[in-house]
Design a protein around this motif. Structure first.
Motif, mmCIF file in Angstrom:
data_model
loop_
_atom_site.group_PDB
_atom_site.id
_atom_site.type_symbol
_atom_site.label_atom_id
_atom_site.label_comp_id
_atom_site.label_asym_id
_atom_site.label_seq_id
_atom_site.Cartn_x
_atom_site.Cartn_y
_atom_site.Cartn_z
ATOM 1 N N HIS A 21 0.857 -1.193 0.000
ATOM 2 C CA HIS A 21 0.000 0.000 0.000
ATOM 3 C C HIS A 21 0.886 1.233 0.000
ATOM 4 N N HIS A 30 -8.004 2.585 0.309
ATOM 5 C CA HIS A 30 -8.007 1.811 1.542
ATOM 6 C C HIS A 30 -8.447 2.654 2.735
ATOM 7 N N GLN A 113 -11.184 -2.371 -2.913
ATOM 8 C CA GLN A 113 -9.843 -2.713 -2.439
ATOM 9 C C GLN A 113 -9.033 -3.369 -3.565
#
Length: 171
Positions: A21, A30, A113
């Motif tokens: 991420h 997220h 996601q």
């Protein structure tokens, strides 16, 4: 980043998750949908009573809170307070969300996601390497990203990025 890092090493845990991420687009997605998944999961689990009348959402909150506190007390206490607050609003009627609505939001959030990983990160999600670590760590990671965005813990933020950059170079 090894998913077998020391279980109670905050920096190792966050670096594992951050490696998956690392783009602003994916972190943004997220930041919206991890809390949504957490809340809808708790809503769904709130319907399941276990021993002594406790609800599964309360057990989940307690387990996550204990782990987060073990990693870092101040942020763990903050995360625990958020989890307690979620349980409170689910049980006192402040938030009245049906199970059907929770399931729809849960599924839509997961879709976003995966879009974040495919479009922005161009890397498989962390949960494909370590499901439990990813599911437990995701909400805590997002809390840290929020704290970093308001200027808190700059040394930790810098250290995490250095670890992720080093890991990406070695890939």
């Amino acid at each position: 980043m090894s998913s077998n890092s020391n279980l109670f090493d905050l920096e190792a845990q966050l670096a594992f998750y951050k490696a998956y991420h690392n783009t602003s687009g994916n972190v943004f997605i997220h930041s919206i949908f991890v809390p949504t998944i957490l809340f809808t999961s708790m809503r769904i689990l709130n319907d399941v009573e276990v021993y002594g009348g406790y609800k599964l959402s309360q057990i989940l909150a307690a387990a996550f809170g204990i782990f987060y506190i073990a990693l870092k007390v101040p942020t763990g206490v903050l995360a625990s307070a958020i989890l307690v607050g979620m349980n409170k609003v689910l049980n006192d009627g402040t938030v009245d969300i049906t199970a059907k609505t929770a399931w729809i939001l849960f599924v839509v959030s997961w879709i976003f996601q995966f879009i974040g990983h495919g479009v922005f990160e161009k890397r498989k999600p962390a949960l494909l390497d370590n499901l439990v670590q990813s599911l437990v760590l995701a909400p805590y990671f997002i809390l840290f990203e929020l704290l970093f965005s308001i200027g808190l813990m700059p040394d930790l933020k810098k250290s995490l990025q250095a670890r992720v950059d080093a890991e990406r170079k070695s890939r």
